[in-house]
Design a protein around this motif. Structure first.
Motif, PDB file in Angstrom:
ATOM      1  N   VAL A   4       0.746  -0.948  -0.193  1.00 32.03           N
ATOM      2  CA  VAL A   4       0.145  -0.101  -0.003  1.00 32.03           C
ATOM      3  C   VAL A   4       0.854   1.075   0.003  1.00 32.03           C
ATOM      4  N   VAL A   5       0.643   2.139  -0.842  1.00 32.99           N
ATOM      5  CA  VAL A   5       1.432   3.265  -1.034  1.00 32.99           C
ATOM      6  C   VAL A   5       0.530   4.688  -0.776  1.00 32.99           C
ATOM      7  N   GLY A  40       8.175   8.768  -5.397  1.00 34.97           N
ATOM      8  CA  GLY A  40       9.373   7.911  -5.093  1.00 34.97           C
ATOM      9  C   GLY A  40       9.036   6.537  -4.591  1.00 34.97           C
ATOM     10  N   ALA A  41       8.024   6.680  -3.589  1.00 35.51           N
ATOM     11  CA  ALA A  41       7.693   5.431  -3.062  1.00 35.51           C
ATOM     12  C   ALA A  41       6.867   4.631  -3.788  1.00 35.51           C
ATOM     13  N   LEU A  42       6.198   5.389  -4.676  1.00 33.70           N
ATOM     14  CA  LEU A  42       5.248   4.704  -5.788  1.00 33.70           C
ATOM     15  C   LEU A  42       5.973   3.989  -6.985  1.00 33.70           C
ATOM     16  N   GLU A  43       7.220   4.489  -7.135  1.00 37.98           N
ATOM     17  CA  GLU A  43       8.069   3.863  -8.041  1.00 37.98           C
ATOM     18  C   GLU A  43       8.727   2.560  -7.590  1.00 37.98           C
ATOM     19  N   MET A 108      -7.470  -3.015   5.523  1.00 36.18           N
ATOM     20  CA  MET A 108      -6.659  -3.640   4.279  1.00 36.18           C
ATOM     21  C   MET A 108      -5.727  -4.719   4.829  1.00 36.18           C
ATOM     22  N   GLU A 109      -5.467  -5.417   3.517  1.00 34.39           N
ATOM     23  CA  GLU A 109      -4.175  -6.485   3.940  1.00 34.39           C
ATOM     24  C   GLU A 109      -3.101  -5.702   3.246  1.00 34.39           C
ATOM     25  N   TYR A 110      -1.879  -5.942   3.876  1.00 34.47           N
ATOM     26  CA  TYR A 110      -0.608  -5.292   3.358  1.00 34.47           C
ATOM     27  C   TYR A 110       0.582  -6.131   3.897  1.00 34.47           C
ATOM     28  N   ASP A 111       1.618  -6.026   3.014  1.00 34.53           N
ATOM     29  CA  ASP A 111       2.905  -6.541   3.692  1.00 34.53           C
ATOM     30  C   ASP A 111       3.894  -5.261   4.154  1.00 34.53           C
ATOM     31  N   ILE A 112       3.889  -4.265   3.049  1.00 29.88           N
ATOM     32  CA  ILE A 112       4.556  -3.194   3.239  1.00 29.88           C
ATOM     33  C   ILE A 112       3.769  -1.942   3.196  1.00 29.88           C
ATOM     34  N   ILE A 113       3.836  -0.804   3.941  1.00 26.66           N
ATOM     35  CA  ILE A 113       3.264   0.199   3.651  1.00 26.66           C
ATOM     36  C   ILE A 113       4.463   1.204   3.346  1.00 26.66           C
ATOM     37  N   LEU A 114       4.280   1.978   2.256  1.00 26.24           N
ATOM     38  CA  LEU A 114       5.189   3.014   1.836  1.00 26.24           C
ATOM     39  C   LEU A 114       4.661   4.363   1.688  1.00 26.24           C
ATOM     40  N   MET A 174       6.861  -0.138   7.717  1.00 25.46           N
ATOM     41  CA  MET A 174       6.630   1.026   7.188  1.00 25.46           C
ATOM     42  C   MET A 174       7.762   1.724   6.607  1.00 25.46           C
ATOM     43  N   LEU A 175       8.112   2.022   5.563  1.00 24.60           N
ATOM     44  CA  LEU A 175       8.960   2.982   4.796  1.00 24.60           C
ATOM     45  C   LEU A 175       8.488   4.363   4.294  1.00 24.60           C
TER      46      LEU A 175
END
Length: 261
Positions: A4-5, A40-43, A108-114, A174-175
């Motif tokens: 998820v971004v 940048g996060a989306l890329e 929501m389901e997520y492994d990483i949030i950016l 989260m990054l």
């Protein structure tokens, strides 16, 4: 892998002006763009999609017109877009914003949030870390490169004042990213043509559990008292054809005028 971004629609700061009386942004006629750090996060999310087949969802909180950046994200290749919009969210500071987004993310389901490091209209760099705290996730900020081991661990390089740090973090996490480390891809023709055929999921304050006292202005412990532009300096005086000794005397005299010495 599900990513998820968090993205934000912001005014193009190269063209904004301030009301000299009210001290607020003049938004009329100012174009809105996707926040550069968020791009940048989306890329990075799309790079993971290309390499690992990740499912990429973008989420944004804002007025109905913020749907435009979700359409842009669709044209870049994301799979799903969510707009969190409600008048009850209006006037939120970073704490109320992060609370609202974190409550939505819990659905929501997520492994990483950016997310981007910060938004160019506020420059606080607070919302991403606050989301991580609300969700009790490990977080790494100022990210400029990520590698995935294909299982549960990311190797992350982050920018720090002294140079760089390399850290490992396990999913979920989260990054927040630096735009300067990425070259966001262009929208492709096929996705541009189909972006308006794709659904934008719209959530309001009744779509997920929230505490009304934590929303919008009511849930914001901070507020902007005044905004203003820095005043322009008067043009300096130029001295031509002087010796180094004369230059030193002039500098000394100016320092004395300013009570510096």
């Amino acid at each position: 892998m599900k990513i998820v971004v968090c993205i934000k629609q912001v005014p193009d700061t190269t063209e904004i002006k301030l009301d000299p009386v009210k001290g607020t942004l003049i938004r009329d006629g100012v174009p809105s763009i996707m926040n550069p750090d968020d791009k940048g996060a989306l890329e990075q999310a799309l790079l993971f999609k290309d390499k690992y087949g990740a499912e990429v969802t973008v989420i944004t909180m804002g007025p109905p017109q913020a749907a435009a950046i979700i359409r842009e994200a669709y044209a870049m290749g994301v799979d799903k877009g969510i707009l969190v919009s409600d008048r009850r969210f209006g006037g939120a500071d970073t704490l109320a914003t992060s609370y609202t987004l974190s409550q939505a993310l819990k659905n929501m389901e997520y492994d990483i949030i950016l997310a981007g490091r910060q938004a160019i209209d506020g420059d606080t760099a607070q919302v991403g870390p606050q989301i991580a705290e609300q969700l009790d996730l490990p977080q790494i900020t100022y990210v400029e490169d990520v590698e995935f081991d294909g299982k549960k661990t990311l190797v992350v390089r982050r920018n720090v004042e002294e140079g760089h740090e390399e850290l490992e973090v396990e999913l979920p996490c989260m990054l927040t990213f630096l735009a300067s480390a990425y070259e966001p891809r262009y929208m492709n023709v096929h996705d541009i043509m189909t972006t308006f055929d794709k659904e934008i999921i719209e959530w309001n304050a009744d779509s997920f559990p929230v505490d009304p006292d934590c929303l919008g202005l009511k849930g914001s412990p901070t507020s902007v008292k005044k905004s203003f532009t820095k005043g322009a300096k008067a043009m300096g005086k130029l001295y031509d054809d002087i010796t180094p000794e004369e230059a030193a005397d002039i500098i000394l005299e100016k320092l004395k005028e300013k009570f510096i010495i």
